[in-house]
Scaffold this active site. Structure first.
Site, PDB file in Angstrom:
ATOM      1  N   ASP A  18       0.888  -1.161   0.000  1.00 15.79           N
ATOM      2  CA  ASP A  18       0.000   0.000   0.000  1.00 15.79           C
ATOM      3  C   ASP A  18       0.931   1.218   0.000  1.00 15.79           C
ATOM      4  O   ASP A  18       1.536   1.547   1.023  1.00 15.79           O
ATOM      5  CB  ASP A  18      -0.878  -0.020   1.260  1.00 15.79           C
ATOM      6  CG  ASP A  18      -1.746   1.227   1.360  1.00 15.79           C
ATOM      7  OD1 ASP A  18      -1.558   2.151   0.536  1.00 15.79           O
ATOM      8  OD2 ASP A  18      -2.597   1.272   2.260  1.00 15.79           O
ATOM      9  N   VAL A  19       1.035   1.868  -1.158  1.00 10.96           N
ATOM     10  CA  VAL A  19       2.060   2.902  -1.315  1.00 10.96           C
ATOM     11  C   VAL A  19       1.686   4.210  -0.615  1.00 10.96           C
ATOM     12  O   VAL A  19       2.425   5.188  -0.692  1.00 10.96           O
ATOM     13  CB  VAL A  19       2.380   3.161  -2.805  1.00 10.96           C
ATOM     14  CG1 VAL A  19       2.881   1.893  -3.456  1.00 10.96           C
ATOM     15  CG2 VAL A  19       1.162   3.718  -3.542  1.00 10.96           C
TER      16      VAL A  19
ATOM     17  N   HIS B 129       3.900  13.529 -22.092  1.00 11.27           N
ATOM     18  CA  HIS B 129       4.565  12.755 -23.159  1.00 11.27           C
ATOM     19  C   HIS B 129       4.564  13.502 -24.491  1.00 11.27           C
ATOM     20  O   HIS B 129       5.330  13.155 -25.388  1.00 11.27           O
ATOM     21  CB  HIS B 129       3.958  11.352 -23.281  1.00 11.27           C
ATOM     22  CG  HIS B 129       2.650  11.288 -24.007  1.00 11.27           C
ATOM     23  ND1 HIS B 129       1.453  11.638 -23.431  1.00 11.27           N
ATOM     24  CD2 HIS B 129       2.354  10.921 -25.271  1.00 11.27           C
ATOM     25  CE1 HIS B 129       0.488  11.471 -24.310  1.00 11.27           C
ATOM     26  NE2 HIS B 129       1.000  11.049 -25.445  1.00 11.27           N
TER      27      HIS B 129
ATOM     28  N   LYS C 238       7.322  13.822 -28.056  1.00 12.50           N
ATOM     29  CA  LYS C 238       6.958  13.510 -29.449  1.00 12.50           C
ATOM     30  C   LYS C 238       7.938  14.200 -30.379  1.00 12.50           C
ATOM     31  O   LYS C 238       8.190  15.399 -30.230  1.00 12.50           O
ATOM     32  CB  LYS C 238       5.540  14.013 -29.765  1.00 12.50           C
ATOM     33  CG  LYS C 238       4.429  13.153 -29.212  1.00 12.50           C
ATOM     34  CD  LYS C 238       3.087  13.683 -29.685  1.00 12.50           C
ATOM     35  CE  LYS C 238       1.939  12.985 -29.002  1.00 12.50           C
ATOM     36  NZ  LYS C 238       1.318  11.928 -29.790  1.00 12.50           N
TER      37      LYS C 238
ATOM     38  N   ASP D 298      -7.753  16.757 -19.542  1.00 14.53           N
ATOM     39  CA  ASP D 298      -6.987  15.632 -20.092  1.00 14.53           C
ATOM     40  C   ASP D 298      -6.019  16.088 -21.185  1.00 14.53           C
ATOM     41  O   ASP D 298      -4.891  15.609 -21.261  1.00 14.53           O
ATOM     42  CB  ASP D 298      -7.970  14.595 -20.671  1.00 14.53           C
ATOM     43  CG  ASP D 298      -7.273  13.361 -21.243  1.00 14.53           C
ATOM     44  OD1 ASP D 298      -6.407  12.804 -20.542  1.00 14.53           O
ATOM     45  OD2 ASP D 298      -7.574  12.964 -22.387  1.00 14.53           O
TER      46      ASP D 298
ATOM     47  N   HIS E 205      -1.274  18.852 -22.512  1.00 19.57           N
ATOM     48  CA  HIS E 205      -0.543  18.701 -23.778  1.00 19.57           C
ATOM     49  C   HIS E 205      -0.610  19.941 -24.677  1.00 19.57           C
ATOM     50  O   HIS E 205       0.400  20.397 -25.193  1.00 19.57           O
ATOM     51  CB  HIS E 205      -1.080  17.508 -24.562  1.00 19.57           C
ATOM     52  CG  HIS E 205      -1.069  16.217 -23.797  1.00 19.57           C
ATOM     53  ND1 HIS E 205      -0.037  15.846 -22.973  1.00 19.57           N
ATOM     54  CD2 HIS E 205      -1.968  15.201 -23.741  1.00 19.57           C
ATOM     55  CE1 HIS E 205      -0.293  14.648 -22.460  1.00 19.57           C
ATOM     56  NE2 HIS E 205      -1.461  14.251 -22.901  1.00 19.57           N
TER      57      HIS E 205
HETATM   58  C1  BG6 Z   1      -3.182  11.100 -23.177  1.00 19.08           C
HETATM   59  C2  BG6 Z   1      -4.640  11.327 -22.919  1.00 19.08           C
HETATM   60  O1  BG6 Z   1      -2.401  11.836 -22.293  1.00 19.08           O
HETATM   61  O2  BG6 Z   1      -2.886  11.472 -24.518  1.00 19.08           O
HETATM   62  C3  BG6 Z   1      -5.481  10.531 -23.891  1.00 19.08           C
HETATM   63  O3  BG6 Z   1      -4.954  10.951 -21.583  1.00 19.08           O
HETATM   64  C4  BG6 Z   1      -5.083  10.843 -25.316  1.00 19.08           C
HETATM   65  O4  BG6 Z   1      -6.854  10.793 -23.671  1.00 19.08           O
HETATM   66  C5  BG6 Z   1      -3.582  10.717 -25.488  1.00 19.08           C
HETATM   67  O5  BG6 Z   1      -5.753   9.935 -26.168  1.00 19.08           O
HETATM   68  C6  BG6 Z   1      -3.153  11.206 -26.863  1.00 19.08           C
HETATM   69  O6  BG6 Z   1      -1.791  11.028 -27.038  1.00 19.08           O
HETATM   70  P1  BG6 Z   1      -1.209  10.018 -28.116  1.00 19.08           P
HETATM   71  O7  BG6 Z   1       0.233  10.221 -28.036  1.00 19.08           O
HETATM   72  O8  BG6 Z   1      -1.672   8.668 -27.727  1.00 19.08           O
HETATM   73  O9  BG6 Z   1      -1.812  10.404 -29.416  1.00 19.08           O
END
Ligand code: BG6
Length: 460
Positions: free
Chosen positions: A87-88, A168, A172, A225, A230
């Site tokens: 359990d972290v 992330h 890219k 999200d 992003h």
């Molecule tokens: C994620 C979102 O961070 O990025 C998702 O939570 C989304 O909802 C996704 O689909 C899109 O990134 P990628 O790199 O998968 O196109």
């Protein structure tokens, strides 16, 4: 406590049995481990599931399978991977985990935001080895106050440069190409300003729907999200001033500066934001239920699956230029691009006919490409303008986005991580919209899955 070996690192994944770990983190790790300069790494997974090493190793091997490209290194790491049930959110259990990790420890919180906060709080009592790095997933907090509180908590654990807030999109290759395009060419940068640009659109339309992620997504929605995270990161790279180097401090200072100058256009969410969610529909041969009927969704929460906002950047370069951001799920087309639309030329000579559309620079995030829409004299009547598109495709980066971000983590380089102040700024920018949506000032529109979204989009 174990003696740190500077060359050796352990990746400790909290939330090892989760979807993010299997789908994104482990494949990114496999690709990184397959590179010649891969870090010397042990892998430890921890979670509430009653798994043993064998079960975890199977999960790691499965996730590594497609991404490892036949390299022996990832398989060797998977063979040695260990799993500890824990359990972290409990200090004692975290101590036990940390004690079992050789070398420098990288703690990856692949956990829902509330559990991440609880785990960070529990880490305060555990003794962290020098050089420990913390890696946090988005969403970083759930609002500006939450992000600030989390930043304060993290600052008591390790120095800021050892905190990696993952976005992330910053890994890219096409997003990173914005830097090359802008700053390694003479021809674009001088016209990227309010004297020449009419508007900028950053669009990420997906044909993917909920994909069984209601547990997370129904609490987040498209604005949190995608846009708050992003798309604001992409915007920062497009709009920031030129850094003298790509050193972490220089790059992140420039991004922070431009985000501090960003606010909602006219400060009026009723006019410059839109939200919608999909109803039942068809995409290709997929028949999709309405978002509200998806398993795990609480319809009354009114979570949006499409969000649009218009932003202003209040500085000399960009004053008066709208930045329109949009992201939606279950849409017909996969439009994923940043588009810079230039102003009309000051004067098209009389006698040159057929001018219709301004020049546009398009940076595609999938397919990865750069396109420039320009006007030239057409093939037939030389006095009639024809638009043409100059286009270049990018190959994929050496690493997938998660691999690229992880490389920075293991190298101790936070360049591609979101800095704490920037995470707070991103919440500050969207907060008036969130508040107005919660208060019902902006109606929740609907669009059939597989359509182009509700009409009258704010983006062009
Ligand atoms: C994620 C979102 O961070 O990025 C998702 O939570 C989304 O909802 C996704 O689909 C899109 O990134 P990628 O790199 O998968 O196109």
């Amino acid at each position: 406590m174990m003696t740190p070996d500077p060359g050796r690192q352990t990746l400790l994944i909290l939330g090892a049995s989760g979807d993010l770990t299997a789908r994104l983190l482990l494949p990114g790790l496999a690709a990184l481990l397959a590179t010649p300069d891969a870090p010397d790494l042990s892998l430890v997974g921890a979670g509430m599931e009653d798994w043993d090493d064998q079960r975890w190793r199977r999960r790691v091997h499965d996730s590594f399978a497609t991404a490892a490209g036949g390299s022996a290194r990832p398989a060797a790491v998977a063979d040695q991977a260990r799993y500890l049930r824990a359990d972290v959110t409990q200090e004692q259990e975290l101590r036990r985990l940390l004690d079992s990790c050789p070398g420098r420890v990288v703690i990856y919180f692949a956990l829902p935001p509330a559990v991440t906060v609880a785990a960070c709080a529990a880490l305060r009592g555990a003794e962290l080895r020098p050089g420990t790095r913390l890696v946090l997933e988005k969403p970083f907090g759930t609002d500006a106050a939450g992000a600030r509180a989390l930043n304060e908590m993290l600052a008591r654990l390790v120095p800021e440069d050892q905190i990696h807030r993952v976005d992330h999109f910053l890994g890219k290759s096409t997003v990173l190409n914005i830097l090359g395009l802008r700053f390694a060419n003479r021809i674009f940068e001088p016209v990227l300003n309010n004297a020449h640009v009419a508007g900028v659109d950053i669009v990420f339309d997906e044909d993917l729907a909920l994909e069984g992620r209601a547990g997370y997504y129904d609490h987040a929605g498209a604005l949190r999200d995608m846009v708050q995270s992003h798309l604001l990161q992409v915007m920062a790279l497009l709009a920031m001033e030129a850094p003298p180097s790509l050193d972490a401090r220089e790059l992140r200072d420039r991004k922070a500066e431009v985000l501090r100058a960003t606010r909602l256009w006219d400060d009026d969410p009723a006019v410059t934001s839109r939200r919608a969610r999909y109803t039942a529909g068809t995409i290709g041969d997929r028949r999709l239920p309405a978002y509200a009927d998806e398993p795990g969704v609480e319809a009354a929460r009114q979570t949006e699956t499409l969000a649009e906002i218009v932003l202003a950047v209040d500085n000399w370069r960009w004053a008066g230029v709208p930045f329109r951001l949009r992201s939606g799920k279950a849409l017909a087309g996969r439009r994923k691009e940043a588009v810079v639309t230039f102003r009309q030329p000051p004067h098209v000579p009389d006698g040159l006919r057929g001018y219709e559309q301004p020049d546009r620079l398009r940076i595609g995030f999938g397919p990865d490409q750069v396109r420039l829409d320009v006007n030239v004299n057409g093939p037939d009547d030389p006095y009639v303008i024809d638009p043409v598109t100059l286009s270049a495709d990018f190959g994929p980066g050496e690493l997938p986005p998660y691999g690229e971000v992880l490389r920075g983590v293991f190298d101790g380089d936070p360049t591609l991580s979101v800095r704490g102040d920037t995470a707070e700024q991103c919440w500050r920018i969207v907060e008036p919209v969130l508040t107005s949506w919660q208060g019902g000032a902006v109606p929740l529109l609907e669009y059939p899955a597989g359509s182009a979204g509700p009409g009258d989009s704010l983006v062009s």
